[in-house]
Design a protein around this motif. Structure first.
Motif, PDB file in Angstrom:
ATOM      1  N   ARG B  42      48.625 -42.088  -8.039  1.00 45.19           N
ATOM      2  CA  ARG B  42      47.628 -42.891  -7.344  1.00 45.19           C
ATOM      3  C   ARG B  42      46.987 -42.173  -6.165  1.00 45.19           C
ATOM      4  O   ARG B  42      46.031 -42.680  -5.579  1.00 45.19           O
ATOM      5  N   ASP B  43      47.491 -41.022  -5.830  1.00 43.03           N
ATOM      6  CA  ASP B  43      46.885 -40.272  -4.722  1.00 43.03           C
ATOM      7  C   ASP B  43      47.266 -38.801  -4.869  1.00 43.03           C
ATOM      8  O   ASP B  43      48.102 -38.438  -5.718  1.00 43.03           O
ATOM      9  N   PRO B  44      46.668 -37.934  -4.057  1.00 46.89           N
ATOM     10  CA  PRO B  44      46.954 -36.506  -4.185  1.00 46.89           C
ATOM     11  C   PRO B  44      48.427 -36.159  -4.006  1.00 46.89           C
ATOM     12  O   PRO B  44      48.926 -35.211  -4.618  1.00 46.89           O
ATOM     13  N   TYR B  45      49.126 -36.926  -3.187  1.00 50.67           N
ATOM     14  CA  TYR B  45      50.550 -36.635  -2.985  1.00 50.67           C
ATOM     15  C   TYR B  45      51.330 -36.857  -4.277  1.00 50.67           C
ATOM     16  O   TYR B  45      52.176 -36.041  -4.657  1.00 50.67           O
ATOM     17  N   GLU B  46      51.036 -37.951  -4.945  1.00 53.77           N
ATOM     18  CA  GLU B  46      51.726 -38.214  -6.215  1.00 53.77           C
ATOM     19  C   GLU B  46      51.312 -37.220  -7.306  1.00 53.77           C
ATOM     20  O   GLU B  46      52.128 -36.825  -8.142  1.00 53.77           O
ATOM     21  N   LYS B  47      50.067 -36.811  -7.275  1.00 53.41           N
ATOM     22  CA  LYS B  47      49.648 -35.788  -8.253  1.00 53.41           C
ATOM     23  C   LYS B  47      50.463 -34.513  -8.047  1.00 53.41           C
ATOM     24  O   LYS B  47      50.907 -33.879  -9.019  1.00 53.41           O
ATOM     25  N   LEU B  48      50.662 -34.133  -6.793  1.00 52.47           N
ATOM     26  CA  LEU B  48      51.451 -32.925  -6.525  1.00 52.47           C
ATOM     27  C   LEU B  48      52.890 -33.097  -6.988  1.00 52.47           C
ATOM     28  O   LEU B  48      53.505 -32.150  -7.499  1.00 52.47           O
ATOM     29  N   GLU B  49      53.420 -34.295  -6.821  1.00 50.65           N
ATOM     30  CA  GLU B  49      54.786 -34.539  -7.286  1.00 50.65           C
ATOM     31  C   GLU B  49      54.890 -34.350  -8.807  1.00 50.65           C
ATOM     32  O   GLU B  49      55.842 -33.758  -9.307  1.00 50.65           O
ATOM     33  N   ASP B  50      53.881 -34.851  -9.511  1.00 50.63           N
ATOM     34  CA  ASP B  50      53.890 -34.684 -10.972  1.00 50.63           C
ATOM     35  C   ASP B  50      53.731 -33.212 -11.350  1.00 50.63           C
ATOM     36  O   ASP B  50      54.406 -32.708 -12.255  1.00 50.63           O
ATOM     37  N   ALA B  51      52.826 -32.562 -10.658  1.00 51.25           N
ATOM     38  CA  ALA B  51      52.612 -31.141 -10.943  1.00 51.25           C
ATOM     39  C   ALA B  51      53.892 -30.340 -10.700  1.00 51.25           C
ATOM     40  O   ALA B  51      54.218 -29.419 -11.463  1.00 51.25           O
ATOM     41  N   ALA B  52      54.598 -30.718  -9.650  1.00 52.18           N
ATOM     42  CA  ALA B  52      55.831 -29.989  -9.324  1.00 52.18           C
ATOM     43  C   ALA B  52      56.860 -30.123 -10.441  1.00 52.18           C
ATOM     44  O   ALA B  52      57.707 -29.240 -10.639  1.00 52.18           O
ATOM     45  N   GLN B 374      60.125 -42.289 -16.886  1.00 50.93           N
ATOM     46  CA  GLN B 374      60.533 -43.693 -16.779  1.00 50.93           C
ATOM     47  C   GLN B 374      60.509 -44.143 -15.322  1.00 50.93           C
ATOM     48  O   GLN B 374      60.112 -45.272 -15.032  1.00 50.93           O
ATOM     49  N   ARG B 375      60.927 -43.262 -14.441  1.00 52.50           N
ATOM     50  CA  ARG B 375      60.963 -43.632 -13.033  1.00 52.50           C
ATOM     51  C   ARG B 375      59.562 -43.915 -12.491  1.00 52.50           C
ATOM     52  O   ARG B 375      59.332 -44.945 -11.839  1.00 52.50           O
ATOM     53  N   ILE B 376      58.608 -43.031 -12.785  1.00 53.12           N
ATOM     54  CA  ILE B 376      57.256 -43.275 -12.225  1.00 53.12           C
ATOM     55  C   ILE B 376      56.620 -44.503 -12.882  1.00 53.12           C
ATOM     56  O   ILE B 376      55.874 -45.234 -12.239  1.00 53.12           O
ATOM     57  N   GLU B 377      56.930 -44.731 -14.133  1.00 52.09           N
ATOM     58  CA  GLU B 377      56.368 -45.935 -14.773  1.00 52.09           C
ATOM     59  C   GLU B 377      56.916 -47.203 -14.104  1.00 52.09           C
ATOM     60  O   GLU B 377      56.233 -48.213 -14.022  1.00 52.09           O
ATOM     61  N   ARG B 378      58.128 -47.076 -13.651  1.00 48.45           N
ATOM     62  CA  ARG B 378      58.790 -48.218 -13.015  1.00 48.45           C
ATOM     63  C   ARG B 378      58.309 -48.383 -11.569  1.00 48.45           C
ATOM     64  O   ARG B 378      58.038 -49.499 -11.118  1.00 48.45           O
ATOM     65  N   GLU B 379      58.209 -47.273 -10.895  1.00 46.67           N
ATOM     66  CA  GLU B 379      57.984 -47.337  -9.439  1.00 46.67           C
ATOM     67  C   GLU B 379      56.526 -47.405  -9.020  1.00 46.67           C
ATOM     68  O   GLU B 379      56.187 -47.976  -7.997  1.00 46.67           O
ATOM     69  N   ARG B 380      55.661 -46.771  -9.822  1.00 45.01           N
ATOM     70  CA  ARG B 380      54.256 -46.725  -9.384  1.00 45.01           C
ATOM     71  C   ARG B 380      53.536 -47.986  -9.837  1.00 45.01           C
ATOM     72  O   ARG B 380      52.771 -47.994 -10.801  1.00 45.01           O
TER      73      ARG B 380
END
Lengths: 390, 390, 390, 390
Positions: B42-52, B374-380
Motif C-alpha cells: 500500500r505504500d513505498p515502504y511495503e513495496k520495499l519489504e516485498d522486494a526484500a 499468507q501473512r501479508i494477505e492477512r495483515e494488509r
C-alpha cells in the motif's frame, strides 16, 4: 469518373448506414492514462444525444450499439423511446466478459463451471435488453485467454467455450443472431481463446445459421490481408458485422480510415463486389473506436465520413473494365482500374448526396458551427463522466 | 558441461545483480481491467519489504527502482534507511511523463513551452530524490507521441525534445547518468517520439558521456533481433541498462524468459561475450514487468531465476570451441556449440550457487513455504493498494 | 525428471518417425543466390541415399517425400525398391504448381480453364506416382496468389480453386488423402489464395474426410500462436501433417528448432497432450527446410534430433501435476510445471534411446565420423546437382 | 485545392527527378521462379533504351543507376555517351556483394581477410566506373548476415565491416559519396550486419561527411513508421537517397505506392516539410523494384507517376493551416488539413504539368500507344535476357 457509375453510386450511398458505439461518447484511454474531456456524456441518455448529433449531420448513422452493463438503465423501453425521439434506434447489444474479478482466468471458458454459468447468464440479461429495445444482434467479444504457456489447457478451453456458446445460442429468439468476434491479442498475451476468423467460424458453424462472425479491423496479426477474410466470410455467408477502426501496431482503436485509407477502400471494394453494401445483405457496419485525444462527436463524424468515402470509391470502380482487364492477364491494367477509383476525389459526390438529403455538404464543419460541443461543455457539469468502467 | 567453465561461471553468477521495480509490487493490468490481489503493498515502504523478500530468497536482487510520483514519500533518507534495514538499496529513479492531464499531447516535446518546462522540472524533483537516496541512475522513458498523421510536426518535436533533454542533462551531478529509453509504440499509436534505439542513441550522443540507452526487451517491432542491438550498443559504449520482460505481441510486460527463453539466452550471450555481465561494466540489469494474473513476489522471484538461468547458460558457452568453429566456416558446428550451452540444465548449478550462499536451492519453493504471502494477505487490510495511479 | 515419465517417454520416442524431403538434399538458396555445395545429389536415387544416411544414424527418419517433377524417374517401382534397399520408403508426393510459365497468374485458380485443367492433370500424374510407390499422401501447396490489388477477382479465384480441388479429390483412391497447405505470403505479395489455416480448413470441409490441413511452421503472420492452431486442427480432426522448419522473419526455411526451440516444444506439447504423437494419429511429421549455408545431411540430422528433443521434453511434462496446478488457478505454478519439462536436458535420454536401438548416442557426430560426406564429395563429380529447378 | 498552392507545386514538380534502376528492365522473380517476358533487354545498352522510354513519357526520370557486374561493359565512356544520346545519364553505381561463392559467409564482414579484400577491391572497380560515367553516388547494400545464432561473432563482424568501409571511403574522390543501405532481413535470416537505420548511421558517422544513409522503403520491420526515419535522417543531414518500392510482408519489391499510397504520401510530406524535394537537397530519389508479373517499362512509368502524385499531394498541404491547427491542440483539425491534401485528385494537376512540358498528360497510356513494347518484343530475338544473374 464515368457518369453512369455516379447515379447508382449515389443511390447506394443513400442506403448505407453505419452503426455507432455508445462507448465512443464516454472517456477511454490506454493502460497508462485516461484523459478526460469536458462535456463527455454521463449516462446512456446523454450518449444517445451525442450519437444523434452524428446522425443529424451525416444522415448515415441511425443506430447505436449498447454495451451491458455500461449502458444499464432501469427502463429500456424508455431508453429506446428516447432514441426514437432523437431520430435513432438501438442497434447491437454487446456483452461484457472482462470486468468482473471472477473473469480473471476466463469467462465462457473458465475452468470453474459456476463462473461459466454466470457468464452465460449475463447473456440472458443482454437478450432481455434486446427484447426491450428491439435489437436483434447479440455481439460477443470473448476477451478470454492466457498469459503463460501451461497456464491452462487450450483444448479444454475450446470445449468449454463451445458448450457455453451452445447455451447462449439456445436462448436466442428466432429473429436474433450472435455476432462472434475474434481478436489476435489483448487483454491476454499468450493465447486468446478466439484469436482468428477460423476459430470464430468453426464455432459459428457448430452453432447454426444464427451465428455469424464479426470482423474488427484492428484484431489481426501484422500484415494480414483483411479484405481477403471479408471476401471469404461473405463467400461462406458468415460475415455478420464489422467493427471498424484503424491500427498501426496493435488494437489501436484509431479513427477508421486514418491509418490506411487504401486498406479501407480495398475492404469496401470486396463488400461492393459481392453486393454486401446493400442493407438486405445483413452485414452490420459498426464503428468500434476510442477517441483518446480527439473530441468524441467530431471523431465519430469523421469516421462515418471516412467509411462513406471508401464506399463511394468502391462504388466508382468500373467493374466491367476491371473484369476485362483481369481476363486479359495484364496485371497493371487491372490494378490501374482499381486505382483510378481510389484516386478519385469523392468529397464532391458525397457533398452532393448530403445536400440532396437536406444536409450540409461538410458534416464535420457543420457540427463545429452548431454550438453543440460548447453547449455540452457548459451544461454537463457535475455527475460522473461515462467511461469503460461505468 | 566442461568442468573448467563451471568454476568461473559460478564466480560470475555470484557477482550478478538484478534490480527490481517497485511498481511490480503494486497492482497493474490492461486498459480493460486491473485485477486486484490480496496483500498487495500500500505504500513505498511495503513495496520495499516485498522486494526484500525477492532478494532474501535469490540473493541476487539487492536494488529497487523507484518511480516518481508513485513512490513519493516525505522523507527519502528514511525510505533509504528502511531499504538498508531490509538488506536492499534504492536503484534507478524513474520519472513519470504520462499521467498529467497536461501531457496529453506531449511532455518534453509539447508544443507549449510551459508544459515542457514543467516536465523538465519534474526531473529536478527526481534528481533531488536521487541525491537523498544515493541513486545515480535517472531513467527517462518518454511516453510522448502522436496518434494521427498531421497531429503535430515530427521534426519540431525532436528539436524540442533535444532542448528539454539538454536542460535535464545540465542538472546532473558528476556521478549521475541519464538512462534514455525507447519504445516502438504505446501509449501513442502513430509515431512515438523515441521509437527506436537509433533515436535514443542520437540524443545520447548529442548530450554527452553521461547519457546512455536503456533497452526494454518488449519495446521493439515484431521480429527485431534484440541481441544485435545489445551488441551494437555495447560496442558503442552506450548500453546503460536493461528493462527485462517478455512479449509475444506488443509491450506485453510478461515475466522475462517466459515467452522466449532462447532469446533471453542469446541476449545474455552477447552480454557475456563482451564482458558486460560484470558489475564494473556499468550495465544495470533491471526488471520492468507487470504481474496482472500471477502473484507479485513469486513473479519477481521467477524472473530473477530466469535471468540467472540464461546467464548461467551464456557463461557455459565454450568460447574457444565457438571461435574455432566460427573460423572453420562450418555453420552448423558453430551453431551447435552455442546450442550445447542452451540445452544444458543449469538448475543444479544455480542450486549449488545458492546453497553456497546459504540460500535454498529453489527460491520459488522457499518463498512459498515461508508464509510471507499468507501473512501479508492477512495483515494488509484497509488502505489503498499501490498501483500505476498511486 | 520423474522416473515414471521416463519409461513411457522412451517408448513413445521409439515409435516416433519424421519424414524427410528429397529436396533437402539438393541445392537451394534465396532469390539472390544459390550457393552450390560439393557432393550434392544429382538425381532422386542419390537423394534417397543421402536421406537413408539420416535414418541410419537417427533411426527416426524412415520416409522420404518426393516432389514432382523434381523427382521424376522412368520407373517408380525401381525407385521405391531402391528406397527399400536403403532401409527407407517413399512418403508424401508433392505436386509443383509454381514452375511452369503458364502458372504465372495462377494454377488451380487461373482464370483460364485450360491452365486449370493442366494443373489438375498434374495431380493425376502425382497420383500415378503414389500408386507406383505406395504413397498415400498427396501434398498440395498452392503457390497461387496476386501481387496487386485489382489484379484478379479474389472471390472467383476461391470458386475456381474449390472446383479444381473437387476434381483432384475425385481421383483419389480410398486409402489416399489430400494434405492441403496454407501460406501467409510468397511467392505472391498481395494475396495468397490459401493464406491461412481457416481457408485451408474451409476447402477441406467442403471436399470431405480425405482432405486434411498441412501446417508449415514458417507460413504464418508474425506473432501467430502456432500451437493454438495445432490444438484446434487436432480438435477438429483435420491436422494431416506438419512441414517443420524455423523462421525469424518470413518463410526462412531454417532448421526446425533453431530459431525458437521453446515454440517447437509448445507445439509438441499440444501434440502429446492430444496423443497425436502416436503413429495411429495419422499426423505426418515432415521436415520442409532449405540448407542454404550448412551441409545438407548434417542439417537434416540436426533437425530430426531437434524434433526428438522437443518431443522428449513434451513427453516429460507431468500432466497430472499440470492439470492440478491449472485447476488451482495458480498461474505461475501451472506455467512452472511446463517449464520444468522444457528446462530438462533430454540429450542423455535420447542417447539412451539410440543406444538401445544399436545407434550412436550422437547421430551428428557419428555421421561426421562416418566418412560419407567426404566420399560423396569425392565421388559425385560431373552431372547436374539437384535443386529446385531439377 | 487552394490556388496559391498550385503554382509553387507545379514549379516544384517540374524540378523533381526520379532515378531508375537498370535492373528493373531485366528479368526478376522469387526464389521459386523467374518468369521471363518477351522483349526484355539483353545488355546495358538496351536497358538504357528502355529506361529512356520512361523519361521520354514522364519527363521526370533522367538518370539510370547501374549495377556492377550486371552492367559491365568494355567501354563506359561509350555507355555514358549512349545514355546522353537517349536523353538520360548514368546515376548511382551499385556494388554487388551477394553473388560470389566466396561471399556465402560474408563479404565486407567475412572472417577471412582475403575475402574482405576482394570485396573492398570490387568497390575500386565500381569507383572506376563512376569516374568513367560521371557518377558520384556509390551505393552499397551490404547483404551480409548469418542464418543461425552462433554462426559467427556479431561484434567482430561489425568491426570488420567498419574496417572495410574505411578502406572504401578512402578511395572516394572529393565529389563522391557513399550511400549505405540497411535491410531488416534477407538474404540472411538470423542477423543482418546492417539491419536498421541506426547501424547504417553509426557507420556513416564514423566514416565522415561523404557517407550517408539509403532508406529502402521495403527494408523495415512490420509496422515501422518510415516517415519518422526520413524526418530523423534529414534532421541529422544524413539522408542520402531513397530506394522506393512497396511491401506488404517482406522486401516484396512491388511498385512504389501500390501497397500503401498513404504511406508514400506521408513520406513525401516529411520530405517536402524539410524542403528535401528540392534538387539542391542532395537526396537522390531512386526506384528499386522488381516487376515479376507486370511489364517492365509500364511498371516503371506507373512508379514514377505514383511518386509524382504523392509529391504533388504533399506540396498541396496547406502548411500554414497545418501549423495553426497543430498549435491549437485540436488533433482532428490538424489531421484533417493533412488528409485534405491526400484526398485531392492530383492527376489533373500532373496532366497539366506534363502538357506544359510537351508531354502527354497520361504517360502510361502514351507509352501503350507508342508501339515501343511491340517493337522490342518483335526485334529482341535471340541473345540472353538480362536478369539478376547477368
Amino acid at each position: 469518373m464515368t457518369t453512369d457509375l455516379r447515379t447508382p453510386a449515389l443511390s447506394a450511398l443513400a442506403g448505407q448506414t453505419i452503426e455507432l458505439p455508445s462507448w465512443a461518447f464516454g472517456n477511454s484511454g490506454t493502460r497508462f492514462k485516461v484523459f478526460g474531456q469536458a462535456g463527455v456524456a454521463r449516462d446512456p441518455y446523454e450518449k444517445l444525444e451525442d450519437a444523434a448529433q452524428v446522425h443529424k449531420h451525416t444522415g448515415a448513422a441511425p443506430r447505436v450499439s449498447l454495451h451491458i452493463p455500461w449502458d444499464l438503465v432501469d427502463d429500456y423501453a424508455k431508453l429506446a423511446a428516447h432514441a426514437r425521439d432523437l431520430g435513432v434506434q438501438i442497434g447491437a447489444i454487446n456483452s461484457n466478459l472482462f470486468q468482473d474479478d471472477e473473469y480473471k482466468l476466463g469467462s465462457l471458458t473458465h475452468a470453474d463451471a459456476a463462473v461459466r454459468r454466470r457468464a452465460v447468464e449475463h447473456h440472458a440479461q443482454c437478450i432481455e435488453v434486446m427484447r426491450a429495445t428491439g435489437s436483434t444482434d447479440l455481439k460477443i467479444w470473448l476477451p478470454d485467454g492466457t498469459n503463460y504457456p501451461g497456464q491452462d489447457d487450450l483444448r479444454e478451453r475450446q470445449d468449454r467455450l463451445a458448450d457455453s456458446l451452445r447455451q447462449i445460442y439456445a436462448m436466442l429468439d428466432a429473429d436474433m443472431r450472435i455476432l462472434l468476434e475474434y481478436k489476435f491479442f489483448e487483454p491476454y498475451f499468450y493465447a486468446m481463446d478466439i484469436p482468428d476468423w477460423g476459430t470464430s467460424l468453426v464455432h459459428c458453424l457448430e452453432l447454426g445459421e444464427q451465428a455469424t462472425v464479426v470482423l474488427d479491423t484492428g484484431h489481426h496479426a501484422p500484415g494480414t490481408n483483411i479484405e481477403f477474410i471479408v471476401m471469404q466470410l461473405l463467400r461462406l455467408g458468415r460475415l455478420g458485422a464489422f467493427d471498424f477502426n484503424s491500427r498501426n501496431y496493435a488494437d489501436d482503436d484509431l479513427i477508421v480510415g486514418s491509418a490506411d485509407p487504401f486498406q479501407l477502400f480495398r475492404i469496401m471494394n470486396e463488400i461492393v463486389a459481392q453486393g454486401a453494401h446493400r442493407p438486405e445483405s445483413g452485414v452490420n457496419f459498426m464503428l468500434d473506436q476510442c477517441h483518446n485525444l480527439e473530441k468524441k462527436i467530431p471523431g465519430q463524424i469523421r469516421s462515418v465520413m471516412n467509411v462513406q468515402e471508401a464506399t463511394a470509391k468502391a462504388l466508382l470502380v468500373d467493374r466491367e473494365a476491371l473484369a476485362a482487364a483481369q481476363r486479359s492477364g495484364e496485371v497493371l491494367d487491372a490494378h490501374s482500374v482499381l486505382m483510378d477509383a481510389f484516386s478519385t476525389d469523392v468529397r464532391p459526390l458525397l457533398g452532393e448526396l448530403r445536400e440532396s438529403q437536406g444536409l450540409d455538404a461538410d458534416p464535420y464543419a457543420a457540427f463545429a458551427r452548431s454550438g453543440y460541443q460548447q453547449r455540452i461543455e457548459r451544461e454537463r457539469v457535475g455527475g460522473q463522466q461515462a467511461g469503460w468502467g461505468a
